[in-house]
Design a protein around this motif. Structure first.
Motif, PDB file in Angstrom:
ATOM      1  N   ILE A   1     -37.841 -52.727 -32.207  1.00  0.00           N
ATOM      2  CA  ILE A   1     -37.094 -53.367 -33.293  1.00  0.00           C
ATOM      3  C   ILE A   1     -35.746 -53.889 -32.798  1.00  0.00           C
ATOM      4  CG2 ILE A   1     -35.942 -52.969 -35.509  1.00  0.00           C
ATOM      5  CD1 ILE A   1     -38.204 -50.945 -36.138  1.00  0.00           C
ATOM      6  N   VAL A   2     -34.972 -53.031 -32.129  1.00  0.00           N
ATOM      7  CA  VAL A   2     -33.620 -53.445 -31.733  1.00  0.00           C
ATOM      8  C   VAL A   2     -33.643 -54.476 -30.612  1.00  0.00           C
ATOM      9  CG1 VAL A   2     -32.599 -51.268 -32.486  1.00  0.00           C
ATOM     10  CG2 VAL A   2     -33.344 -51.522 -30.105  1.00  0.00           C
ATOM     11  N   SER A   3     -34.738 -54.533 -29.848  1.00  0.00           N
ATOM     12  CA  SER A   3     -34.841 -55.544 -28.789  1.00  0.00           C
ATOM     13  C   SER A   3     -34.858 -56.957 -29.368  1.00  0.00           C
ATOM     14  CB  SER A   3     -36.089 -55.310 -27.934  1.00  0.00           C
ATOM     15  OG  SER A   3     -37.270 -55.583 -28.681  1.00  0.00           O
ATOM     16  N   GLN A   4     -35.211 -57.090 -30.653  1.00  0.00           N
ATOM     17  CA  GLN A   4     -35.203 -58.392 -31.311  1.00  0.00           C
ATOM     18  C   GLN A   4     -33.789 -58.792 -31.741  1.00  0.00           C
ATOM     19  OE1 GLN A   4     -37.969 -60.319 -31.730  1.00  0.00           O
ATOM     20  NE2 GLN A   4     -39.296 -58.799 -30.741  1.00  0.00           N
ATOM     21  N   ASN A   5     -32.868 -57.823 -31.712  1.00  0.00           N
ATOM     22  CA  ASN A   5     -31.476 -58.050 -32.117  1.00  0.00           C
ATOM     23  C   ASN A   5     -31.370 -58.746 -33.482  1.00  0.00           C
ATOM     24  OD1 ASN A   5     -28.717 -57.753 -31.686  1.00  0.00           O
ATOM     25  ND2 ASN A   5     -28.518 -59.820 -30.838  1.00  0.00           N
ATOM     26  N   PRO A   6     -32.047 -58.200 -34.496  1.00  0.00           N
ATOM     27  CA  PRO A   6     -32.030 -58.852 -35.821  1.00  0.00           C
ATOM     28  C   PRO A   6     -30.760 -58.533 -36.589  1.00  0.00           C
ATOM     29  CG  PRO A   6     -33.301 -56.849 -35.949  1.00  0.00           C
ATOM     30  CD  PRO A   6     -32.860 -56.967 -34.507  1.00  0.00           C
ATOM     31  N   LYS A   7     -30.493 -59.331 -37.605  1.00  0.00           N
ATOM     32  CA  LYS A   7     -29.412 -59.039 -38.547  1.00  0.00           C
ATOM     33  C   LYS A   7     -29.913 -58.155 -39.693  1.00  0.00           C
ATOM     34  CE  LYS A   7     -26.846 -63.382 -37.811  1.00  0.00           C
ATOM     35  NZ  LYS A   7     -27.756 -64.034 -36.850  1.00  0.00           N
ATOM     36  N   ILE A   8     -31.184 -58.345 -40.058  1.00  0.00           N
ATOM     37  CA  ILE A   8     -31.793 -57.615 -41.173  1.00  0.00           C
ATOM     38  C   ILE A   8     -33.112 -57.003 -40.712  1.00  0.00           C
ATOM     39  CG2 ILE A   8     -32.728 -57.785 -43.523  1.00  0.00           C
ATOM     40  CD1 ILE A   8     -31.013 -60.365 -43.823  1.00  0.00           C
TER      41      ILE A   8
END
Length: 513
Positions: free
Chosen positions: A52-59
């Motif tokens: 999940i965090v590897s995508q560096n999302p805002k939401i």
């Protein structure tokens, strides 16, 4: 990098998240900056977090269900610790009711309750525009289905090949059974049937073979039911398999005629009988014409090739083990291929809790919140019934013991009583009701029938051998080697094309035309 990650923890790999696909289908312009990540509940949560965090999302939006509430809570806690800058939005049936005290709700930034198809995209637009709502809880409401975009184009080639393909022509339920979340979803709403069938054609063109309809009342609207059945009849091929949830006492002649035209095993009906006890039915606001139900079952078993998966519930208020057993025997006499014995769950938001005091209903505090004891059924008896349910699934439902299971109760007044004896006997020897290899279970069946019930070794050996080889096995278990047994039968082509469990019932089926 995407702005939005939508994710959930599925119960099994071969399950697909219908809800996530609906959300992406309705994201509008945000769909291009949205990624869907599906995981399983048994995956390492650190690996899930890394993905999940590897995508560096805002939401990050997370679907929460009764089967994943515990790992999902841990995931949200770790995500907020690691990346407090990421806005976490949760939704799903497990957090849509009684949410105030739930840890996962307290950890998340926002909660979208109910149907989030339109509410979540709006929330994401506001968050990305830096105009966040003041309220943490966002009601999803009951959107008009004409405004909801269908998600079927989001099933990939891999999904179609390896996963369950969920579809729905309607949402909601007209009934008010107090144990069921669907009782809160009134009224029933229909998707446009022509548009829906157009989407089904796209799935067929993409190679889809098995369709699981999640409509709670598929046979409520006859016009729609007939249109869907006719659509698949016109496009029938031997590997087609359709699953529907059906109202048990509603099967008019016009629908019967169409159902009877499908070959054995192509249709599976999940039919919620739940209880035959009229007093219990009144207590839980469930109305059911049991005579009409029996008539419909007789038609389905004698005049069609439908695979019936019927549900009964243990632990309802007012139900005893004995009255459940009477209902079980009554249902078994109607000869469905499978009887799913379910343990009552206390689903958040359902009004079943109004019986807690009068009927001394005590539920587990951990998901899936199963009943632990009632005024009429103590904990020890409910434990026996849990084991009964698991052993029944292994022996009664699986299709692995179609012939030999009949020997258990062939001379008895109550199949329930006899199978409960087998269940107790098996548990005393195995110490568990799961993880038992088929060969050992077959040997246990042999020993129970011969040693406990004093049946003929030859008769039992032939029955178990017929069962053991029904699915195409040719090896002979050691306990059968001394008997003169026929060569294993060959599976029919039609049976090979069906899901494995259903195919065994077709090969051994003597109840259909």
């Amino acid at each position: 990098m995407p702005d939005i990650v939508l994710t959930t923890l599925n119960a099994r790999y071969w399950h697909s998240s219908f809800g996530l696909r609906y959300l992406i289908a309705n994201m509008g312009p945000l769909a291009e900056s949205t990624v869907m990540l599906e995981f399983g509940i048994n995956e390492n949560l650190a690996d899930v977090l890394e993905s999940i965090v590897s995508q560096n999302p805002k939401i990050v939006g997370i679907g929460v269900y009764i089967w994943n509430i515990e790992p999902a809570t841990k995931l949200v806690a770790d995500l907020k610790k690691l990346r407090p800058d990421i806005t976490v939005v949760i939704g799903g049936p497990e957090v849509s009711y009684e949410s105030e005290q739930q840890q996962i709700v307290q950890l998340a930034d926002y909660l979208v309750t109910g149907e989030a198809d339109l509410a979540l995209p709006e929330l994401c637009r506001n968050l990305l525009a830096k105009t966040p709502p003041l309220e943490k809880v966002i009601p999803g409401g009951v959107p008009a289905l004409s405004e909801v975009k269908m998600p079927y184009h989001l099933y990939t080639e891999e999904d179609i090949k390896n996963r369950v393909i969920y579809v729905e022509a309607s949402r909601g339920c007209p009934f008010t059974c107090e144990f069921c979340l669907s009782a809160l979803e009134i009224p029933v709403r229909q998707f446009d049937v022509d548009e829906f069938l157009g989407k089904m054609q796209l799935l067929l063109d993409g190679g889809a073979k098995q369709f699981k309809f999640v409509d709670r009342t598929f046979n409520l609207n006859m016009r729609v039911s007939k249109a869907i059945l006719q659509f698949f009849l016109d496009r029938y091929r031997p590997d087609l398999f359709l699953h529907f949830e059906m109202i048990p006492d509603r099967l008019p002649d016009s629908l019967r005629e169409m159902i009877s035209r499908f070959p054995p095993g192509a249709l599976q009906f999940e039919i919620g009988v739940q209880t035959f006890n009229d007093d219990v039915g009144d207590l839980i606001s469930r109305k059911q014409d049991n005579e009409k139900l029996a008539e419909n079952f007789e038609f389905l078993r004698k005049e069609t090739g439908v695979h019936i998966h019927a549900d009964l519930i243990v632990g309802l208020p007012g139900e005893t083990v004995e009255s459940f057993g009477t209902g079980f025997d009554r249902l078994l006499k109607l000869n469905p291929q499978e009887i799913q014995v379910g343990i009552l769950k206390r689903l958040r938001g359902t009004p079943i809790t109004r019986h807690d005091e009068d009927w001394e209903m005590i539920y587990s505090q951990s998901a899936p919140y199963e009943i632990l004891s009632t005024k009429l059924v103590p904990f020890e008896d409910l434990q026996r019934m849990r084991r009964f349910a698991k052993f029944w699934d292994l022996i009664g439902n699986s299709g692995n013991f179609l012939e030999s299971r009949e020997l258990i109760w062939s001379d008895a007044n109550s199949p329930f009583v006899e199978f409960l004896k087998l269940s107790d006997w098996l548990y005393a020897r195995e110490g568990q009701s799961h993880g038992i290899p088929l060969t050992r279970l077959a040997e246990r069946m042999f020993n129970f029938l011969v040693q406990v019930q004093q049946r003929s070794e030859e008769v039992v050996a032939h029955a178990i051998w017929n069962d053991y080889t029904r699915g195409g096995r040719e090896d002979r278990p050691h306990f059968l080697r001394k008997f003169d047994l026929p060569h294993p039968r060959k599976r029919t082509h039609e049976a090979k094309e069906l899901p494995q469990r259903q195919s065994r019932h077709v090969v051994g089926n003597t109840g259909t035309k």
